[in-house]
Design a protein around this motif. Structure first.
Motif, mmCIF file in Angstrom:
data_model
loop_
_atom_site.group_PDB
_atom_site.id
_atom_site.type_symbol
_atom_site.label_atom_id
_atom_site.label_comp_id
_atom_site.label_asym_id
_atom_site.label_seq_id
_atom_site.Cartn_x
_atom_site.Cartn_y
_atom_site.Cartn_z
ATOM 1 N N ALA A 79 0.809 -1.229 0.000
ATOM 2 C CA ALA A 79 0.000 0.000 0.000
ATOM 3 C C ALA A 79 0.835 1.269 0.000
ATOM 4 O O ALA A 79 0.281 2.369 0.020
ATOM 5 C CB ALA A 79 -1.019 0.060 1.143
ATOM 6 N N LEU A 80 2.179 1.160 -0.053
ATOM 7 C CA LEU A 80 3.024 2.351 -0.105
ATOM 8 C C LEU A 80 4.322 1.994 -0.825
ATOM 9 O O LEU A 80 4.769 0.841 -0.780
ATOM 10 C CB LEU A 80 3.302 2.873 1.305
ATOM 11 N N CYS A 81 4.950 3.002 -1.443
ATOM 12 C CA CYS A 81 6.022 2.720 -2.402
ATOM 13 C C CYS A 81 7.307 2.159 -1.794
ATOM 14 O O CYS A 81 7.755 1.067 -2.170
ATOM 15 C CB CYS A 81 6.324 3.956 -3.237
ATOM 16 N N SER A 82 7.980 2.858 -0.892
ATOM 17 C CA SER A 82 9.238 2.346 -0.336
ATOM 18 C C SER A 82 9.074 0.951 0.258
ATOM 19 O O SER A 82 9.890 0.056 -0.003
ATOM 20 C CB SER A 82 9.787 3.288 0.742
ATOM 21 N N PRO A 83 8.039 0.711 1.070
ATOM 22 C CA PRO A 83 7.874 -0.635 1.631
ATOM 23 C C PRO A 83 7.689 -1.709 0.566
ATOM 24 O O PRO A 83 8.275 -2.795 0.665
ATOM 25 C CB PRO A 83 6.624 -0.488 2.510
ATOM 26 N N TYR B 142 0.272 -10.185 7.010
ATOM 27 C CA TYR B 142 -0.146 -8.967 7.701
ATOM 28 C C TYR B 142 0.038 -7.764 6.782
ATOM 29 O O TYR B 142 0.800 -7.795 5.809
ATOM 30 C CB TYR B 142 0.660 -8.774 8.990
ATOM 31 N N PHE B 143 -0.648 -6.670 7.102
ATOM 32 C CA PHE B 143 -0.506 -5.386 6.401
ATOM 33 C C PHE B 143 -0.483 -4.284 7.452
ATOM 34 O O PHE B 143 -1.247 -4.328 8.433
ATOM 35 C CB PHE B 143 -1.685 -5.127 5.463
ATOM 36 N N GLU B 144 0.377 -3.272 7.241
ATOM 37 C CA GLU B 144 0.372 -2.113 8.153
ATOM 38 C C GLU B 144 1.115 -0.955 7.513
ATOM 39 O O GLU B 144 2.242 -1.090 7.049
ATOM 40 C CB GLU B 144 1.046 -2.448 9.487
ATOM 41 N N ILE B 145 0.455 0.176 7.447
ATOM 42 C CA ILE B 145 1.057 1.432 7.005
ATOM 43 C C ILE B 145 0.491 2.556 7.867
ATOM 44 O O ILE B 145 -0.708 2.838 7.819
ATOM 45 C CB ILE B 145 0.777 1.728 5.516
ATOM 46 N N MET B 146 1.313 3.180 8.691
ATOM 47 C CA MET B 146 0.934 4.332 9.509
ATOM 48 C C MET B 146 -0.363 4.110 10.289
ATOM 49 O O MET B 146 -1.223 4.982 10.374
ATOM 50 C CB MET B 146 0.843 5.589 8.644
ATOM 51 N N PRO C 125 -3.751 -0.194 3.579
ATOM 52 C CA PRO C 125 -3.612 -1.646 3.441
ATOM 53 C C PRO C 125 -4.709 -2.423 4.134
ATOM 54 O O PRO C 125 -4.697 -3.657 4.110
ATOM 55 C CB PRO C 125 -2.255 -1.912 4.107
ATOM 56 N N ALA C 126 -5.651 -1.724 4.735
ATOM 57 C CA ALA C 126 -6.791 -2.380 5.367
ATOM 58 C C ALA C 126 -7.854 -2.757 4.350
ATOM 59 O O ALA C 126 -8.903 -3.297 4.718
ATOM 60 C CB ALA C 126 -7.397 -1.459 6.428
ATOM 61 N N ASN C 127 -7.587 -2.465 3.077
ATOM 62 C CA ASN C 127 -8.539 -2.741 2.016
ATOM 63 C C ASN C 127 -7.754 -3.038 0.745
ATOM 64 O O ASN C 127 -6.714 -2.425 0.493
ATOM 65 C CB ASN C 127 -9.459 -1.527 1.812
ATOM 66 N N TYR C 128 -8.260 -3.959 -0.056
ATOM 67 C CA TYR C 128 -7.533 -4.362 -1.253
ATOM 68 C C TYR C 128 -7.394 -3.240 -2.287
ATOM 69 O O TYR C 128 -6.559 -3.339 -3.195
ATOM 70 C CB TYR C 128 -8.210 -5.566 -1.902
ATOM 71 N N GLY C 129 -8.174 -2.174 -2.160
ATOM 72 C CA GLY C 129 -7.982 -1.033 -3.052
ATOM 73 C C GLY C 129 -6.603 -0.429 -2.916
ATOM 74 O O GLY C 129 -6.070 0.160 -3.860
ATOM 75 N N GLY C 130 -6.006 -0.571 -1.732
ATOM 76 C CA GLY C 130 -4.664 -0.049 -1.518
ATOM 77 C C GLY C 130 -3.560 -1.015 -1.868
ATOM 78 O O GLY C 130 -2.396 -0.610 -1.997
ATOM 79 N N THR C 131 -3.909 -2.313 -2.036
ATOM 80 C CA THR C 131 -2.862 -3.331 -2.166
ATOM 81 C C THR C 131 -3.013 -4.273 -3.358
ATOM 82 O O THR C 131 -2.072 -4.993 -3.682
ATOM 83 C CB THR C 131 -2.821 -4.207 -0.906
ATOM 84 N N ARG C 132 -4.157 -4.328 -4.006
ATOM 85 C CA ARG C 132 -4.384 -5.310 -5.074
ATOM 86 C C ARG C 132 -3.843 -4.754 -6.398
ATOM 87 O O ARG C 132 -4.299 -3.717 -6.882
ATOM 88 C CB ARG C 132 -5.871 -5.631 -5.185
ATOM 89 N N GLN C 133 -2.872 -5.457 -6.980
ATOM 90 C CA GLN C 133 -2.211 -5.000 -8.199
ATOM 91 C C GLN C 133 -2.404 -6.024 -9.324
ATOM 92 O O GLN C 133 -2.077 -7.202 -9.160
ATOM 93 C CB GLN C 133 -0.707 -4.813 -7.979
#
Length: 798
Positions: free
Chosen positions: A120-124, A526-530, A446-454
């Motif tokens: 859900a975020l670029c550097s990670p 797991y997923f976690e961003i801020m 990252p709590a939703n696939y909109g942020g993580t599904r590619q």
């Protein structure tokens, strides 16, 4: 041990090395290239032991073979392509309304994965991809610019987690990285280094790109290896970095294949596109004018219908609700619709250009006859589409970081220039939700696939016989490195450069290449961003949206509300089952805490803006507590984190120069550029100080008199109006700028407002010129070069 009887006496170290080689497991060895087994578990690969030669004359002796490290026989070339900030519904193969023929071509001749995930975020995402470990395991819990001193968040790659390119390079691959590198700690981007975490010292033979989250595509801050590239455009009015980096990649692949055709290559091709700023040539924009006039609600529904028709989402999938903060298109004003449609036109044009340039690279590999045996992994996005443009978008993305609200009327004045060099734009968040269809959320969530599904494609005709098939096994970006190693016939290393390695935490995807029905192997993630967090477990997903991308945290961590989805049956996460299955929700919440402890996720940290301040975040800075910095001519290309910070304070700049030129002029010292910065320079023989406030307003003070010939001292004193009525510090206040020459005041002017948080994401500080874009219209980059001699410049904070 009879094998040792015919060998001469050995010293302990040599004997130990030989024993290790001879006892290497067959699965770790390759006999064909050398006459002894090869241990690929411990890198670099040790040369085989050679007994002492007792023959006196070389003419009477047989020379041993020259030791060379070679890749396993038949190992494929590998190309990993990843677009920036593009969601699941971005490419046309995954339902998008903008045609992406290169992505689609590879999809038709390869495999499509519709359950592949980022962080859900670029550097990670990037550090996880390159290492095969979770982002906290490699200390990249967030982007490098907001690193902290907590484990999991330091921004510094551990030596125990060597990157994939280093493993490939030490196993006989040529390796190259083109485009964005957002994995180097912000305080390590200077000539002082250390350079050990830069691309060319962490596994890549070649690097051509930028360090950081984004760059101006028209005037980028580019490195070739560790060397800054001065003015990559070189006066070309049609220059664009996307085109430049592609040409560089093509030239490198051609050279590599010309010189070492038997040596496989690994190319990591990661454009800054389609991350803001959305910069794209006019010809592409014109192709897409009017494409988005119907608005994000209609386009989002169209993408969803396309996805159903194409079969990239299961039958019966619902279109999840969009966030409540996103207005219905029909409720917008005519001006808002006009502006927002233009923003989407430009974004689509950027995607079009990106896919076209990637097509050039693919065609070049095909022309070399290498496409069939090249494993291409094409990931459409390092996270969901970005909603960081807020509710109305931005003419200059830096206004967001400095708390300046832009307006629709002001942005409409830039309508015809949108996407060009005079803008640094981002689009409204409604489009991010649209291009993340059929999901609700976006990048940072990252709590939703909109942020993580590619949407992801794997293309390898020599090995994968299936064409255009869908794979729905659940996978994550940490699975890429083990997949490539297995495909190349390489083991995960135990040691790299003498350092024991943490096992990769991803699983190989190779099992799915030939079997569409193969059972999933990645069962927990797991997923976690801020503070936004979630947990996937074997068809179930629990998550909590702690903070929207455009707003502060909604709750304390303890009071966050979790949602539960049976994603094995609810592809789009449209039906929250938290109230129906509270016991399942509690199970997954407990699993999240277990994973969080295992991978250094705690403590959670949602200080999004405060972490920009290094002192508050607790990360190192080059300046430390220094109040003064002396610099010399030639020093430059310094990003903001590695230069003295003159924001929100009074300061002085004292420059000792020698003016011997009849046409005295040029920059003495500058920081930032067209979209925010300051410059002390000489124009038409007179010293000038210009403060550029976000490209919106500019303030200048010009000397009443010209510079004397010969040596002189120029001083700029800035008195900051930094107190509120209650005497407390005030951020972003104005001040008074005063110029003097050799102790005599020669000019003064008021600066009404200042940038309190950030100058730029990519512009640099320089002595003797102004790189990238220019702070002032009095000069361009070429004419900014100082004519004369700069003895030294001292910047002091008061």
């Amino acid at each position: 041990m009879t094998a040792f009887r015919t060998l001469p006496a050995l010293h302990g170290a040599s004997l130990a090395a030989l024993v290790a080689v001879l006892l290497a497991a067959p699965s770790e060895a390759q006999e064909s290239d050398y006459q002894v087994p090869v241990n690929r578990r411990d890198l670099p690969i040790a040369a085989p032991w050679q007994p002492a030669i007792e023959t006196l004359d070389a003419r009477d002796a047989k020379a041993p073979p020259v030791f060379e490290v070679k890749a396993p026989k038949g190992a494929p070339n590998v190309v990993v392509i990843m677009i920036d900030d593009l969601g699941f519904g971005g490419t046309s193969a995954f339902g998008g309304v903008t045609k992406t023929p290169t992505f689609d071509r590879l999809a038709r001749n390869g495999l499509m994965y519709n359950q592949f995930h980022s962080t859900a975020l670029c550097s990670p995402t990037r550090q996880a991809l390159l290492t095969g470990r979770n982002h906290h395991s490699v200390n990249m819990g967030s982007i490098t610019e907001i690193a902290t001193s907590f484990p999991g968040q330091t921004g510094k790659l551990p030596e125990s987690c060597a990157k994939l390119p280093e493993t490939l390079r030490l196993n006989g691959y040529s390796t190259a990285h083109f485009g964005k590198c957002h994995e180097v700690a912000a305080w390590e981007i200077s000539p002082s280094g250390p350079l050990t975490r830069w691309p060319t010292l962490s596994g890549f033979d070649k690097f051509y790109g930028f360090l950081g989250g984004e760059t101006n595509q028209w005037s980028p801050a580019i490195y070739d290896g560790v060397t800054p590239v001065d003015n990559p455009a070189k006066g070309d009015p049609n220059y664009h970095f996307m085109n430049d980096m592609t040409t560089q990649a093509i030239n490198w692949v051609r050279s590599q294949q010309s010189l070492t055709p038997d040596k496989p290559f690994f190319v990591y091709f990661v454009p800054g596109a389609t991350h803001a700023p959305h910069h794209v040539p006019k010809s592409y924009i014109e192709k897409h004018e009017g494409d988005f006039d119907e608005g994000w609600d209609v386009i989002r529904k169209r993408i969803y219908e396309n996805q159903k028709r194409l079969g990239v989402i299961p039958k019966g999938t619902e279109l999840a609700d969009k966030p409540k903060d996103i207005k219905d298109w029909d409720s917008l004003t005519a001006d808002e619709k006009k502006l927002f449609a233009r923003q989407a036109d430009v974004f689509a044009a950027f995607l079009d250009m990106t896919d076209t340039e990637i097509g050039r690279l693919v065609s070049a590999i095909e022309e070399l006859g290498e496409l069939d045996n090249t494993l291409i992994v094409f990931i459409a996005g390092d996270n969901g589409t970005s909603a960081e443009g807020g509710m109305i978008g931005m003419y200059n993305e830096m206004t967001y970081f400095n708390g300046v609200d832009e307006t629709v009327p002001d942005m409409l004045e830039k309508y015809d220039e949108w996407g060009g060099p005079s803008t640094y734009p981002h689009m409204a968040a409604g489009w991010a939700v649209c291009f993340d269809s059929p999901f609700t959320w976006t990048k940072q969530v990252p709590a939703n696939y909109g942020g993580t599904r590619q949407g992801t494609v794997v293309h390898w005709p020599a090995r994968i016989k299936a064409k255009g098939e869908l794979r729905d096994q659940w996978h994550h970006v940490i699975d890429i490195a083990p997949t490539i190693l297995e495909a190349a016939g390489l083991p995960q290393p135990r040691t790299v450069n003498g350092v024991g390695q943490r096992p990769m935490e991803g699983v190989s995807m190779v099992y799915s290449f030939d079997d569409a029905e193969a059972a999933d192997r990645h069962l927990v993630q797991y997923f976690e961003i801020m503070g936004n967090r979630g947990l996937y477990y074997d068809g179930w997903f629990a998550g909590t949206v702690h903070m929207f991308p455009w707003a502060p945290p909604r709750n304390t961590f303890e009071n966050d509300v979790w949602e539960l989805y049976h994603v094995a049956e609810d592809f789009s996460m449209a039906n929250n089952l938290a109230s129906k299955h509270p016991e399942k929700l509690e199970e997954l919440k407990e699993m999240f805490l277990t994973e969080a402890l295992k991978y250094k996720v705690l403590p959670l940290d949602d200080r999004r803006q405060l972490r920009v301040n290094a002192k508050l975040a607790g990360r190192p800075t080059l300046m430390g507590d220094r109040k003064s910095l002396t610099v010399y001519e030639g020093l430059g290309f310094l990003p903001e984190n590695d230069f003295i910070d003159t924001k929100n304070t009074s300061f002085e700049i004292v420059a000792e120069i020698d003016n011997t030129a009849s046409d005295a002029g040029g920059v003495i010292v500058s920081q930032g550029g067209r979209f925010g910065g300051w410059s002390l320079y000489v124009h038409q023989g007179k010293p000038v100080y210009t403060y550029n406030f976000l490209g919106l307003e500019s303030y200048s003070v010009t000397s009443d008199t010209g510079l004397p010939e010969g040596k002189s001292t120029i001083k700029l004193a800035f008195e900051y109006d930094g107190k509120n009525g209650d005497g407390q510090p005030k951020l972003g206040a104005g001040g008074t700028a005063t110029l003097s020459i050799d102790g005599k005041q020669v000019g003064t002017a008021k600066v009404d407002k200042t940038q309190f948080a950030i100058w730029s994401a990519d512009e640099t500080a320089n002595v003797g010129l102004d790189r990238e874009t220019s702070v002032s219209t009095d000069y361009d980059e070429e004419s900014s070069k100082f004519k004369g001699k700069i003895e030294k410049v001292t910047i002091s904070l008061k």
